[in-house]
Scaffold this motif. Structure first.
Motif, PDB file in Angstrom:
ATOM      1  N   TRP A  82      38.324  69.203  50.990  1.00  0.00           N
ATOM      2  CA  TRP A  82      38.393  69.726  49.628  1.00  0.00           C
ATOM      3  C   TRP A  82      39.795  69.535  49.058  1.00  0.00           C
ATOM      4  O   TRP A  82      40.793  69.618  49.776  1.00  0.00           O
ATOM      5  N   GLN A  83      39.834  69.268  47.772  1.00  0.00           N
ATOM      6  CA  GLN A  83      41.089  69.122  47.035  1.00  0.00           C
ATOM      7  C   GLN A  83      41.240  70.334  46.129  1.00  0.00           C
ATOM      8  O   GLN A  83      40.355  70.618  45.320  1.00  0.00           O
ATOM      9  N   LEU A  84      42.338  71.056  46.273  1.00  0.00           N
ATOM     10  CA  LEU A  84      42.583  72.228  45.438  1.00  0.00           C
ATOM     11  C   LEU A  84      43.549  71.878  44.318  1.00  0.00           C
ATOM     12  O   LEU A  84      44.470  71.077  44.493  1.00  0.00           O
ATOM     13  N   GLN A  85      43.320  72.493  43.184  1.00  0.00           N
ATOM     14  CA  GLN A  85      44.251  72.387  42.064  1.00  0.00           C
ATOM     15  C   GLN A  85      44.488  73.792  41.535  1.00  0.00           C
ATOM     16  O   GLN A  85      43.547  74.564  41.361  1.00  0.00           O
ATOM     17  N   ALA A  86      45.749  74.122  41.304  1.00  0.00           N
ATOM     18  CA  ALA A  86      46.073  75.477  40.860  1.00  0.00           C
ATOM     19  C   ALA A  86      47.056  75.436  39.714  1.00  0.00           C
ATOM     20  O   ALA A  86      47.844  74.496  39.564  1.00  0.00           O
ATOM     21  N   THR A  87      46.986  76.467  38.899  1.00  0.00           N
ATOM     22  CA  THR A  87      47.940  76.657  37.809  1.00  0.00           C
ATOM     23  C   THR A  87      48.652  77.984  38.029  1.00  0.00           C
ATOM     24  O   THR A  87      48.000  79.013  38.252  1.00  0.00           O
ATOM     25  N   VAL A  88      49.978  77.952  37.995  1.00  0.00           N
ATOM     26  CA  VAL A  88      50.775  79.168  38.100  1.00  0.00           C
ATOM     27  C   VAL A  88      51.727  79.215  36.916  1.00  0.00           C
ATOM     28  O   VAL A  88      51.901  78.232  36.203  1.00  0.00           O
ATOM     29  N   PHE A  89      52.335  80.367  36.711  1.00  0.00           N
ATOM     30  CA  PHE A  89      53.297  80.492  35.632  1.00  0.00           C
ATOM     31  C   PHE A  89      54.484  79.573  35.878  1.00  0.00           C
ATOM     32  O   PHE A  89      54.852  79.297  37.033  1.00  0.00           O
ATOM     33  N   HIS A  90      55.085  79.125  34.794  1.00  0.00           N
ATOM     34  CA  HIS A  90      56.187  78.176  34.873  1.00  0.00           C
ATOM     35  C   HIS A  90      57.306  78.715  35.760  1.00  0.00           C
ATOM     36  O   HIS A  90      57.781  79.827  35.580  1.00  0.00           O
ATOM     37  N   GLY A  91      57.690  77.910  36.756  1.00  0.00           N
ATOM     38  CA  GLY A  91      58.776  78.297  37.644  1.00  0.00           C
ATOM     39  C   GLY A  91      58.340  79.010  38.894  1.00  0.00           C
ATOM     40  O   GLY A  91      59.142  79.230  39.806  1.00  0.00           O
ATOM     41  N   ALA A  92      57.051  79.404  38.985  1.00  0.00           N
ATOM     42  CA  ALA A  92      56.562  80.079  40.185  1.00  0.00           C
ATOM     43  C   ALA A  92      56.335  79.059  41.301  1.00  0.00           C
ATOM     44  O   ALA A  92      56.116  77.873  41.049  1.00  0.00           O
ATOM     45  N   LYS A  93      56.373  79.535  42.548  1.00  0.00           N
ATOM     46  CA  LYS A  93      56.184  78.683  43.707  1.00  0.00           C
ATOM     47  C   LYS A  93      55.066  79.232  44.579  1.00  0.00           C
ATOM     48  O   LYS A  93      54.857  80.449  44.655  1.00  0.00           O
ATOM     49  N   VAL A  94      54.338  78.308  45.236  1.00  0.00           N
ATOM     50  CA  VAL A  94      53.213  78.680  46.071  1.00  0.00           C
ATOM     51  C   VAL A  94      53.466  78.206  47.497  1.00  0.00           C
ATOM     52  O   VAL A  94      53.874  77.060  47.717  1.00  0.00           O
ATOM     53  N   SER A  95      53.222  79.083  48.467  1.00  0.00           N
ATOM     54  CA  SER A  95      53.361  78.734  49.878  1.00  0.00           C
ATOM     55  C   SER A  95      52.154  79.278  50.646  1.00  0.00           C
ATOM     56  O   SER A  95      51.808  80.455  50.480  1.00  0.00           O
ATOM     57  N   ILE A 101      44.594  67.618  51.466  1.00  0.00           N
ATOM     58  CA  ILE A 101      43.158  67.836  51.648  1.00  0.00           C
ATOM     59  C   ILE A 101      42.965  69.040  52.557  1.00  0.00           C
ATOM     60  O   ILE A 101      43.546  69.117  53.642  1.00  0.00           O
ATOM     61  N   LYS A 102      42.138  69.976  52.120  1.00  0.00           N
ATOM     62  CA  LYS A 102      42.019  71.259  52.792  1.00  0.00           C
ATOM     63  C   LYS A 102      40.696  71.412  53.541  1.00  0.00           C
ATOM     64  O   LYS A 102      39.648  70.908  53.111  1.00  0.00           O
ATOM     65  N   ASP A 103      40.782  72.137  54.655  1.00  0.00           N
ATOM     66  CA  ASP A 103      39.611  72.646  55.353  1.00  0.00           C
ATOM     67  C   ASP A 103      39.466  74.113  54.944  1.00  0.00           C
ATOM     68  O   ASP A 103      40.361  74.923  55.173  1.00  0.00           O
ATOM     69  N   LEU A 104      38.339  74.452  54.327  1.00  0.00           N
ATOM     70  CA  LEU A 104      38.150  75.789  53.776  1.00  0.00           C
ATOM     71  C   LEU A 104      37.265  76.667  54.645  1.00  0.00           C
ATOM     72  O   LEU A 104      36.762  77.693  54.190  1.00  0.00           O
ATOM     73  N   SER A 105      37.067  76.263  55.891  1.00  0.00           N
ATOM     74  CA  SER A 105      36.186  77.037  56.764  1.00  0.00           C
ATOM     75  C   SER A 105      36.766  78.387  57.141  1.00  0.00           C
ATOM     76  O   SER A 105      36.031  79.320  57.465  1.00  0.00           O
ATOM     77  N   GLU A 106      38.108  78.517  57.092  1.00  0.00           N
ATOM     78  CA  GLU A 106      38.777  79.774  57.375  1.00  0.00           C
ATOM     79  C   GLU A 106      39.558  80.225  56.136  1.00  0.00           C
ATOM     80  O   GLU A 106      39.993  79.396  55.340  1.00  0.00           O
ATOM     81  N   PRO A 107      39.770  81.546  55.961  1.00  0.00           N
ATOM     82  CA  PRO A 107      40.563  82.016  54.818  1.00  0.00           C
ATOM     83  C   PRO A 107      41.976  81.432  54.842  1.00  0.00           C
ATOM     84  O   PRO A 107      42.539  81.170  55.911  1.00  0.00           O
ATOM     85  N   ILE A 108      42.531  81.220  53.668  1.00  0.00           N
ATOM     86  CA  ILE A 108      43.894  80.704  53.539  1.00  0.00           C
ATOM     87  C   ILE A 108      44.730  81.759  52.818  1.00  0.00           C
ATOM     88  O   ILE A 108      44.369  82.210  51.719  1.00  0.00           O
ATOM     89  N   ASP A 109      45.836  82.141  53.440  1.00  0.00           N
ATOM     90  CA  ASP A 109      46.730  83.124  52.847  1.00  0.00           C
ATOM     91  C   ASP A 109      47.821  82.412  52.044  1.00  0.00           C
ATOM     92  O   ASP A 109      48.536  81.558  52.578  1.00  0.00           O
ATOM     93  N   PHE A 110      47.939  82.766  50.763  1.00  0.00           N
ATOM     94  CA  PHE A 110      48.963  82.182  49.895  1.00  0.00           C
ATOM     95  C   PHE A 110      49.959  83.252  49.474  1.00  0.00           C
ATOM     96  O   PHE A 110      49.589  84.410  49.243  1.00  0.00           O
ATOM     97  N   THR A 111      51.205  82.842  49.364  1.00  0.00           N
ATOM     98  CA  THR A 111      52.241  83.685  48.768  1.00  0.00           C
ATOM     99  C   THR A 111      52.727  82.999  47.499  1.00  0.00           C
ATOM    100  O   THR A 111      53.113  81.823  47.516  1.00  0.00           O
ATOM    101  N   ILE A 112      52.704  83.752  46.408  1.00  0.00           N
ATOM    102  CA  ILE A 112      53.158  83.222  45.115  1.00  0.00           C
ATOM    103  C   ILE A 112      54.432  83.957  44.737  1.00  0.00           C
ATOM    104  O   ILE A 112      54.443  85.192  44.638  1.00  0.00           O
ATOM    105  N   THR A 113      55.488  83.190  44.526  1.00  0.00           N
ATOM    106  CA  THR A 113      56.785  83.775  44.179  1.00  0.00           C
ATOM    107  C   THR A 113      57.095  83.470  42.727  1.00  0.00           C
ATOM    108  O   THR A 113      57.159  82.305  42.314  1.00  0.00           O
ATOM    109  N   ALA A 114      57.256  84.531  41.940  1.00  0.00           N
ATOM    110  CA  ALA A 114      57.557  84.382  40.520  1.00  0.00           C
ATOM    111  C   ALA A 114      59.024  84.009  40.334  1.00  0.00           C
ATOM    112  O   ALA A 114      59.839  84.157  41.249  1.00  0.00           O
TER     113      ALA A 114
END
Length: 477
Positions: A82-95, A101-114
């Motif tokens: 799977w291919q993910l596409q995301a939109t965040v506020f300008h200047g924010a970072k995602v980790s 390309i992602k395997d979505l069989s298990e939950p994915i934990d994301f941290t978003i830093t404003a």
């Protein structure tokens, strides 16, 4: 095997609440996804293909749920690739990073830093499950790409000669603007059929053909509105394409107050039945200079009852288009100018311009091709329009215009834009773009039972894409 695609059935709902409102939330809206979507990745074309699924936040904002659904007659998608596409506020970072390309069989934990350093943690949870299907009450649900063929694959094409289409019965008919024989193809496969279309006896150039609501073909002769001697003729294949057409109407260009070169008949807009009531619009251009004149021909009880020449909002330098959306009067209608990249709806409550910028809509970044058609299907009103770019991308866009106030919506408003523009489909192969005259066409046929709509996009010198829309969708939310 045909690849079946779907209309998006759910959308990410995001509410941005300002500090001055009564209801406040504890989280920082600057550290949230404003949109997150997934699409299967195709390793052959190296792009995402198929349905785009929108994820949705849980009420407490701690999880974001991605529901991937399929119908009983389909193979269940896998969790891999799977291919993910995301939109965040300008200047924010995602980790971790969204890319790859992602395997979505298990939950994915994301941290978003404003940008201010505040963070939020969110877990993406993906579920794949079957949903029942049924007939929906409004609009189209499932849709299928019937074929995509180049002019060479279709057979019989000549340089700059194929500019418009009509759908009659099981036949997809393509013109030849230099008085050559019209071409006939199977509407579901694009295979060439050895069938003769009987032509008018006057021998004019026919750049624009179309079909009315009764599955009958019509055409308009191409001419110069500054010529006040030779009429413009509307032809009607009332008894089928294998019989000679009748001259439905001879339009005197004296109603056009122009003395300089003015093309008429490069395009034709038709709404309704030629044997009942209909509106016909012939947008004109200034052959190198902008002109916004449109001739409207009103049909009542199968005969012309009124003609007028009016000024549309957009001037056309070459091959503009006016698309009627009523069978009884001038408004509503759509005005298209490819040269000026203009696309406007004109209705009783005012005019609304479509957002054409490539970064704010699904329009491509070069020109709006001269192809558009209004149609009504399953209690909804739509306009199908083509857009192109170099090198060689052609895209079909279908807009739901039940609520004209949504028309100016940019795609940054994810929820509203998904309602406005439920279908955006491009050519798979980016072939060399060689349409120097910028012509193109869209044709639509509604099946007799009202449960299927056939939509076609023609790009001169390139080819045809064909789609089948149905009233089949999910019977559960």
């Amino acid at each position: 095997m045909k690849q079946i695609k779907y209309i998006m059935l759910s959308f990410l709902l995001v509410t941005l609440i300002s500090a001055c409102e009564e209801d406040k939330v504890e989280f920082s809206s600057n550290s949230l996804f404003t949109a997150l979507q997934a699409q299967k990745f195709d390793y052959t074309s190296k792009i995402g293909v198929g349905k785009i699924y929108q994820a949705q936040y849980s009420e407490d904002k701690k999880t974001i749920n991605l529901d991937i659904t399929y119908f009983p007659d389909e193979t269940a998608p896998t969790y891999q690739d799977w291919q993910l596409q995301a939109t965040v506020f300008h200047g924010a970072k995602v980790s971790p990073a969204i890319g790859g390309i992602k395997d979505l069989s298990e939950p994915i934990d994301f941290t978003i830093t404003a940008p201010d350093g505040s963070t939020s943690q969110v877990t993406l949870i993906t579920k794949i499950y079957e949903v029942p299907y049924g007939e929906i009450e409004h609009g189209f649900g499932r849709y299928n790409k019937l074929f995509e063929k180049t002019g060479d694959e279709l057979g019989g094409w000549s340089t700059n000669a194929q500019t418009s289409m009509a759908v009659v019965g099981n036949d997809l008919i393509v013109n030849h603007y230099n008085n050559g024989a019209f071409l006939v193809y199977d509407k579901k496969t694009g295979l060439k059929i050895d069938k003769n279309v009987v032509m008018p006896t006057f021998g004019e150039r026919l750049l624009a053909i179309a079909n009315d609501d009764d599955d009958k073909m019509i055409a308009v002769s191409f001419g110069d509105a500054s010529n006040k001697i030779t009429p413009i003729r509307i032809y009607y294949w009332k008894n089928g394409i294998d019989q000679a057409p009748e001259t439905f109407y001879e339009l005197s260009t004296t109603i056009v107050n122009r003395t300089s070169s003015t093309a008429i008949g490069a395009n034709i807009g038709v709404c309704g039945s030629m044997s009942g009531k209909a509106q016909i619009m012939l947008a004109m251009d200034g052959r190198g200079s902008a002109y916004n004149g449109v001739v409207r021909i009103s049909v009542v009880n199968g005969a012309v009852s009124e003609t007028e020449c009016f000024e549309a909002p957009l001037g056309c330098v070459w091959s503009g288009l006016a698309v009627p959306a009523s069978t009884t009067g001038k408004i509503p209608y759509f005005n298209v100018s490819g040269n000026q990249r203009g696309f406007i709806y004109v209705g009783k409550t005012g005019s609304y311009s479509f957002e054409l910028a490539a970064d704010k809509s699904n329009f491509l970044n070069k020109i709006l091709a001269s192809g558009a058609k209004y149609f009504e299907f399953n209690n909804a009103g739509y306009i199908a329009v083509s857009t192109v770019s170099w090198p060689g991308v052609v895209r079909l866009l279908i807009f739901n215009v039940d609520d004209p106030t949504l028309i100016p919506t940019p795609n940054t408003d994810v929820e509203k834009y998904a309602i406005l523009n439920p279908l955006s489909e491009s050519t798979i192969n980016n072939l060399t773009y060689a349409n120097d005259n910028g012509s193109g066409n869209v044709a639509v046929q509604i099946a007799e039972d009202g449960k299927t709509a056939y939509v076609y996009v023609l790009e001169t010198n390139k080819g045809i894409m064909g789609y089948e829309l149905t009233n089949i969708g999910s019977s559960s939310k």
